[in-house]
Write a protein that holds these residues in place. Structure first.
Motif, PDB file in Angstrom:
ATOM      1  N   ALA A 143      17.999  33.513  36.058  1.00 36.46           N
ATOM      2  CA  ALA A 143      19.188  34.366  36.181  1.00 36.46           C
ATOM      3  C   ALA A 143      18.819  35.579  36.576  1.00 36.46           C
ATOM      4  CB  ALA A 143      19.803  34.269  34.874  1.00 36.46           C
ATOM      5  N   LYS A 144      19.634  35.999  37.663  1.00 33.67           N
ATOM      6  CA  LYS A 144      19.478  37.488  38.439  1.00 33.67           C
ATOM      7  C   LYS A 144      20.699  38.305  37.878  1.00 33.67           C
ATOM      8  CE  LYS A 144      16.390  35.762  41.501  1.00 33.67           C
ATOM      9  NZ  LYS A 144      15.026  36.461  41.890  1.00 33.67           N
ATOM     10  N   ILE A 145      20.279  39.208  37.207  1.00 32.70           N
ATOM     11  CA  ILE A 145      21.372  40.056  36.484  1.00 32.70           C
ATOM     12  C   ILE A 145      21.362  41.416  37.440  1.00 32.70           C
ATOM     13  CG2 ILE A 145      21.836  41.335  34.567  1.00 32.70           C
ATOM     14  CD1 ILE A 145      20.651  39.090  33.036  1.00 32.70           C
ATOM     15  N   GLY A 146      22.487  41.953  37.430  1.00 37.49           N
ATOM     16  CA  GLY A 146      22.610  43.209  38.354  1.00 37.49           C
ATOM     17  C   GLY A 146      23.927  43.910  37.973  1.00 37.49           C
ATOM     18  N   LYS A 147      23.707  45.162  38.489  1.00 39.08           N
ATOM     19  CA  LYS A 147      24.822  46.031  38.388  1.00 39.08           C
ATOM     20  C   LYS A 147      25.410  46.201  36.862  1.00 39.08           C
ATOM     21  CE  LYS A 147      25.727  46.129  43.347  1.00 39.08           C
ATOM     22  NZ  LYS A 147      25.231  44.799  43.888  1.00 39.08           N
ATOM     23  N   VAL A 158      38.921  49.407  32.679  1.00 36.77           N
ATOM     24  CA  VAL A 158      37.521  48.745  32.684  1.00 36.77           C
ATOM     25  C   VAL A 158      36.424  49.859  32.391  1.00 36.77           C
ATOM     26  CG1 VAL A 158      35.788  47.602  34.322  1.00 36.77           C
ATOM     27  CG2 VAL A 158      38.361  47.012  34.134  1.00 36.77           C
ATOM     28  N   VAL A 159      35.817  49.922  31.519  1.00 36.20           N
ATOM     29  CA  VAL A 159      34.765  50.928  31.181  1.00 36.20           C
ATOM     30  C   VAL A 159      33.315  50.463  31.302  1.00 36.20           C
ATOM     31  CG1 VAL A 159      36.218  52.226  29.696  1.00 36.20           C
ATOM     32  CG2 VAL A 159      34.694  50.272  28.771  1.00 36.20           C
ATOM     33  N   GLY A 160      33.065  49.114  31.726  1.00 33.60           N
ATOM     34  CA  GLY A 160      31.762  48.558  31.995  1.00 33.60           C
ATOM     35  C   GLY A 160      31.989  47.297  32.533  1.00 33.60           C
ATOM     36  N   SER A 161      30.551  46.881  33.201  1.00 33.35           N
ATOM     37  CA  SER A 161      30.490  45.668  33.711  1.00 33.35           C
ATOM     38  C   SER A 161      28.922  45.151  34.110  1.00 33.35           C
ATOM     39  CB  SER A 161      31.227  45.528  35.341  1.00 33.35           C
ATOM     40  OG  SER A 161      31.365  44.413  36.067  1.00 33.35           O
ATOM     41  N   VAL A 162      28.980  44.028  34.248  1.00 28.36           N
ATOM     42  CA  VAL A 162      27.696  43.441  34.701  1.00 28.36           C
ATOM     43  C   VAL A 162      27.907  42.133  35.266  1.00 28.36           C
ATOM     44  CG1 VAL A 162      27.388  42.143  32.424  1.00 28.36           C
ATOM     45  CG2 VAL A 162      25.308  42.617  33.734  1.00 28.36           C
TER      46      VAL A 162
END
Length: 168
Positions: free
Chosen positions: A80-84, A66-70
């Motif tokens: 839409a609340k987008i984070g991390k 796993v090299v990325g996430s959202v």
């Protein structure tokens, strides 16, 4: 490397990998603000598992790594609340963050009827602010103080009108 990065829905078994990557990725933010008690560095595995169960969480994989996430959620008004949004430091500045964000926006519009996307970042996080603006986000309101050293900047952009015009 010879492998391509794929983006898919996170699985429950990804929780520990995401949390470790999050811890790694937010070190530079903590250093920038002189505050290692920021929420991404204090989030528990149980809290992350709850987000996996309730929201939309995507991961970027290079092979099995796993090299990325959202993450994102949509409220009853269609915001839409987008984070991390995180990308492994060795893969940053190659467009993966933008790909993850676009994939999440598409998913939230198609599956959860998002009408506007909203995200926040620290006021000194110039790389993040530059990327979000390049992707069409604009600041809304004044920066919101969180601590003596940190203020959060909120940015928004509308979802593609064609995506929700049929439901209007």
């Amino acid at each position: 490397m010879g492998m391509s990065v794929t983006i898919s829905t996170a699985e429950a078994s990804d929780a520990e990998k995401i949390l470790k990557l999050q811890y790694l990725c937010y070190q530079s933010e903590a250093e920038l603000y002189g505050d290692y008690s920021i929420e991404p560095l204090t989030q528990t595995l149980d809290e992350l598992r709850s987000e996996l169960a309730e929201g939309c969480v995507l991961v970027a994989r290079l092979g099995a790594e796993v090299v990325g996430s959202v993450r994102g959620t949509v409220d009853e008004d269609g915001t839409a609340k987008i984070g991390k949004l995180i990308v492994h430091p060795r893969l940053q500045r190659h467009g993966l963050g933008g790909r993850l964000l676009a994939a999440l926006e598409d998913r939230l519009a198609a599956e959860r009827e998002a009408k506007v996307y909203q995200l926040s970042t620290g006021h000194r996080s110039e790389v993040n602010l530059r990327m979000y603006r390049k992707l069409g986000y604009e600041q809304v309101g004044a920066a919101r103080p969180v601590s003596r050293r940190l203020s959060m900047v909120t940015l928004e952009k509308p979802a593609e009108p064609a995506r929700y015009a049929a439901t209007a």
